[in-house]
Design a protein around this motif. Structure first.
Motif, PDB file in Angstrom:
ATOM      1  N   VAL A 193       0.842  -1.194   0.000  1.00 15.81           N
ATOM      2  CA  VAL A 193       0.000   0.000   0.000  1.00 15.81           C
ATOM      3  C   VAL A 193       0.876   1.243   0.000  1.00 15.81           C
ATOM      4  O   VAL A 193       2.050   1.198   0.383  1.00 15.81           O
ATOM      5  CB  VAL A 193      -0.959   0.036   1.212  1.00 15.81           C
ATOM      6  CG1 VAL A 193      -1.927  -1.141   1.162  1.00 15.81           C
ATOM      7  CG2 VAL A 193      -0.193   0.044   2.533  1.00 15.81           C
ATOM      8  N   MET A 194       0.281   2.358  -0.428  1.00 13.80           N
ATOM      9  CA  MET A 194       0.973   3.642  -0.478  1.00 13.80           C
ATOM     10  C   MET A 194       0.444   4.536   0.646  1.00 13.80           C
ATOM     11  O   MET A 194      -0.754   4.508   0.962  1.00 13.80           O
ATOM     12  CB  MET A 194       0.745   4.308  -1.831  1.00 13.80           C
ATOM     13  CG  MET A 194       1.194   3.485  -3.012  1.00 13.80           C
ATOM     14  SD  MET A 194       0.773   4.297  -4.587  1.00 13.80           S
ATOM     15  CE  MET A 194       1.286   3.026  -5.752  1.00 13.80           C
ATOM     16  N   PRO A 195       1.300   5.361   1.234  1.00 14.08           N
ATOM     17  CA  PRO A 195       0.878   6.187   2.374  1.00 14.08           C
ATOM     18  C   PRO A 195       0.059   7.404   1.952  1.00 14.08           C
ATOM     19  O   PRO A 195       0.591   8.488   1.725  1.00 14.08           O
ATOM     20  CB  PRO A 195       2.206   6.596   3.020  1.00 14.08           C
ATOM     21  CG  PRO A 195       3.199   6.577   1.897  1.00 14.08           C
ATOM     22  CD  PRO A 195       2.751   5.481   0.968  1.00 14.08           C
TER      23      PRO A 195
ATOM     24  N   LYS B 169       6.870  12.462  -0.432  1.00 14.91           N
ATOM     25  CA  LYS B 169       6.219  12.391   0.873  1.00 14.91           C
ATOM     26  C   LYS B 169       7.218  12.226   2.013  1.00 14.91           C
ATOM     27  O   LYS B 169       6.908  12.559   3.150  1.00 14.91           O
ATOM     28  CB  LYS B 169       5.219  11.225   0.884  1.00 14.91           C
ATOM     29  CG  LYS B 169       3.989  11.467   0.015  1.00 14.91           C
ATOM     30  CD  LYS B 169       3.007  10.316   0.132  1.00 14.91           C
ATOM     31  CE  LYS B 169       1.731  10.617  -0.633  1.00 14.91           C
ATOM     32  NZ  LYS B 169       0.942  11.692  -0.027  1.00 14.91           N
ATOM     33  N   GLY B 170       8.389  11.706   1.712  1.00 12.07           N
ATOM     34  CA  GLY B 170       9.382  11.480   2.751  1.00 12.07           C
ATOM     35  C   GLY B 170       9.140  10.190   3.500  1.00 12.07           C
ATOM     36  O   GLY B 170       8.036   9.635   3.488  1.00 12.07           O
ATOM     37  N   LEU B 171      10.176   9.703   4.158  1.00  9.10           N
ATOM     38  CA  LEU B 171      10.052   8.458   4.904  1.00  9.10           C
ATOM     39  C   LEU B 171       9.134   8.602   6.115  1.00  9.10           C
ATOM     40  O   LEU B 171       8.593   7.605   6.600  1.00  9.10           O
ATOM     41  CB  LEU B 171      11.437   7.986   5.355  1.00  9.10           C
ATOM     42  CG  LEU B 171      12.314   7.381   4.259  1.00  9.10           C
ATOM     43  CD1 LEU B 171      13.700   7.069   4.820  1.00  9.10           C
ATOM     44  CD2 LEU B 171      11.687   6.118   3.682  1.00  9.10           C
ATOM     45  N   GLY B 172       8.949   9.824   6.591  1.00  9.08           N
ATOM     46  CA  GLY B 172       8.067  10.024   7.730  1.00  9.08           C
ATOM     47  C   GLY B 172       6.671   9.506   7.462  1.00  9.08           C
ATOM     48  O   GLY B 172       6.047   8.863   8.333  1.00  9.08           O
TER      49      GLY B 172
ATOM     50  N   ALA C 256      13.902   3.175   1.888  1.00  6.09           N
ATOM     51  CA  ALA C 256      14.580   3.483   0.628  1.00  6.09           C
ATOM     52  C   ALA C 256      15.934   4.130   0.925  1.00  6.09           C
ATOM     53  O   ALA C 256      16.006   5.197   1.535  1.00  6.09           O
ATOM     54  CB  ALA C 256      13.725   4.408  -0.217  1.00  6.09           C
ATOM     55  N   ALA C 257      17.002   3.483   0.482  1.00 10.30           N
ATOM     56  CA  ALA C 257      18.348   3.892   0.877  1.00 10.30           C
ATOM     57  C   ALA C 257      18.642   5.347   0.516  1.00 10.30           C
ATOM     58  O   ALA C 257      19.221   6.088   1.314  1.00 10.30           O
ATOM     59  CB  ALA C 257      19.385   2.969   0.233  1.00 10.30           C
ATOM     60  N   ARG C 258      18.247   5.776  -0.667  1.00  6.67           N
ATOM     61  CA  ARG C 258      18.590   7.119  -1.132  1.00  6.67           C
ATOM     62  C   ARG C 258      17.782   8.210  -0.425  1.00  6.67           C
ATOM     63  O   ARG C 258      18.058   9.393  -0.612  1.00  6.67           O
ATOM     64  CB  ARG C 258      18.389   7.208  -2.654  1.00  6.67           C
ATOM     65  CG  ARG C 258      19.365   6.328  -3.433  1.00  6.67           C
ATOM     66  CD  ARG C 258      19.016   6.293  -4.908  1.00  6.67           C
ATOM     67  NE  ARG C 258      19.202   7.575  -5.568  1.00  6.67           N
ATOM     68  CZ  ARG C 258      20.330   7.985  -6.138  1.00  6.67           C
ATOM     69  NH1 ARG C 258      21.408   7.197  -6.120  1.00  6.67           N
ATOM     70  NH2 ARG C 258      20.404   9.155  -6.721  1.00  6.67           N
ATOM     71  N   MET C 259      16.812   7.805   0.400  1.00  9.51           N
ATOM     72  CA  MET C 259      16.030   8.770   1.173  1.00  9.51           C
ATOM     73  C   MET C 259      16.527   8.895   2.608  1.00  9.51           C
ATOM     74  O   MET C 259      16.008   9.699   3.385  1.00  9.51           O
ATOM     75  CB  MET C 259      14.555   8.374   1.169  1.00  9.51           C
ATOM     76  CG  MET C 259      13.907   8.473  -0.213  1.00  9.51           C
ATOM     77  SD  MET C 259      12.206   7.839  -0.243  1.00  9.51           S
ATOM     78  CE  MET C 259      11.379   9.051   0.787  1.00  9.51           C
ATOM     79  N   VAL C 260      17.533   8.099   2.991  1.00  9.73           N
ATOM     80  CA  VAL C 260      18.079   8.130   4.351  1.00  9.73           C
ATOM     81  C   VAL C 260      19.352   8.965   4.350  1.00  9.73           C
ATOM     82  O   VAL C 260      20.260   8.731   3.541  1.00  9.73           O
ATOM     83  CB  VAL C 260      18.365   6.701   4.857  1.00  9.73           C
ATOM     84  CG1 VAL C 260      18.958   6.744   6.266  1.00  9.73           C
ATOM     85  CG2 VAL C 260      17.081   5.861   4.845  1.00  9.73           C
TER      86      VAL C 260
ATOM     87  N   GLU D 111      20.521   8.759  11.126  1.00  7.30           N
ATOM     88  CA  GLU D 111      19.095   8.601  10.848  1.00  7.30           C
ATOM     89  C   GLU D 111      18.713   7.129  10.812  1.00  7.30           C
ATOM     90  O   GLU D 111      17.639   6.744  11.280  1.00  7.30           O
ATOM     91  CB  GLU D 111      18.714   9.266   9.528  1.00  7.30           C
ATOM     92  CG  GLU D 111      17.201   9.191   9.267  1.00  7.30           C
ATOM     93  CD  GLU D 111      16.770   9.826   7.966  1.00  7.30           C
ATOM     94  OE1 GLU D 111      15.552   9.858   7.712  1.00  7.30           O
ATOM     95  OE2 GLU D 111      17.643  10.292   7.194  1.00  7.30           O
ATOM     96  N   LEU D 112      19.596   6.297  10.288  1.00  2.52           N
ATOM     97  CA  LEU D 112      19.311   4.862  10.239  1.00  2.52           C
ATOM     98  C   LEU D 112      19.166   4.288  11.646  1.00  2.52           C
ATOM     99  O   LEU D 112      18.275   3.463  11.901  1.00  2.52           O
ATOM    100  CB  LEU D 112      20.432   4.138   9.482  1.00  2.52           C
ATOM    101  CG  LEU D 112      20.231   2.649   9.250  1.00  2.52           C
ATOM    102  CD1 LEU D 112      18.959   2.366   8.449  1.00  2.52           C
ATOM    103  CD2 LEU D 112      21.447   2.051   8.532  1.00  2.52           C
TER     104      LEU D 112
END
Length: 288
Positions: A22-24, A50-53, A74-78, A83-84
């Protein structure tokens, strides 16, 4: 390891364990709670706009409601290791035991992670409590990366992951050829096959609109061939899933599950899954 199974037995097993992506969006949590039993595993996508949030807010909310949830990291969004560490702690706090780690589409990347393997290495070094870590597979080919590179990437990531999740695929023969190629490379992780749910094209376009204008343009550019193939009268989700079940009867291929792309049409997808389950059970009963 699975033993050889009758097609209807394999089909029943795959449908019973199918997980939904599903998509947020603003309404999806209510739709999930209204239409999906707690036994259906869920994955939550990540979109740069939307961001990882948004991904983690939805994932933790559904996990707190009793669902087994696998958020995309998603690695490129961290932005980096700090943050990890925070992500790992937050997901652990909500008893989330699995993640899916794609490279992601953020361009430029938010920090030092340019691909999934970079994040996976850091994840291993900092320690984590995840029992399931998924990585991507591309039987239909990645839109910008050569097939040889994606198969090699699976080899590099295999030590950090527990399974492969394929992107959406439509051709069972092509899928079988790709799986055999992956296995010849020595990648033996079990595979979840990405299956497009039986959703009307108009609903797919509506979903693209809901994820935001910029994201919609990227989504449509990337997935335009997918829209055409789902809408094609020659493609049947029922028939394709039945063929995947036949592949899963071969233990050497290690096809162990279905990853269903719902496009947030969860009521439609669950109705379809229950119908196919009922038909598979009836077929097994007649065969006795």
């Amino acid at each position: 390891m699975m033993s050889n199974e009758l097609p209807t037995v394999a089909l029943t097993r795959l449908l019973e364990g199918a997980r939904y992506e599903v998509m947020p969006t603003a309404t999806i949590a209510d739709k999930v709670r209204a239409h999906l039993p707690l036994t259906v595993p869920l994955t939550v996508t990540a979109a740069p706009g939307k961001g990882l949030g948004a991904t983690f807010d939805l994932a933790t909310s559904l996990a707190d409601s009793g669902y087994r949830v696998v958020p995309h990291v998603a690695a490129r969004m961290v932005s980096g290791r700090d943050e990890l560490v925070d992500i790992v702690a937050r997901l652990k706090e909500h008893d989330i035991s699995g993640i899916f780690v794609p490279a992601g589409d953020a361009d430029p990347p938010a920090g030092a992670y340019h691909g999934a393997v970079d994040l996976l290495r850091d994840l291993e070094e900092i320690g984590h409590s995840f029992s399931h870590i998924g990585i991507t597979g591309y039987p239909e080919s990645h839109p910008t990366i050569d097939d040889d590179v994606t198969v090699q990437a699976m080899w590099e990531k295999r030590h950090y992951a527990t399974h492969i999740v394929s992107n959406m695929t439509f051709d069972a023969e092509h899928l079988a050829t790709w799986i055999e190629r992956v296995r010849r490379r020595g990648v033996t992780l079990p595979l979840l096959v990405g299956v497009p749910g039986p959703v009307e094209r108009t609903k797919l376009l509506g979903m693209a609109t809901k994820i935001g204008v910029g994201e919609s343009l990227r989504f449509l550019r990337k997935q335009k061939s997918i829209f055409a193939r789902i809408a094609s009268p020659g493609f049947s989700t029922d028939r394709f899933v039945s063929r995947v079940a036949a592949l899963s009867s071969n233990p050497a291929l290690r096809v162990e599950g279905l990853h269903v792309f719902t496009f947030n049409q969860v009521e439609v997808i669950e109705t379809w899954r229950q119908r196919m389950l009922d038909e598979a059970v009836s077929a097994r009963t007649r065969a006795r």
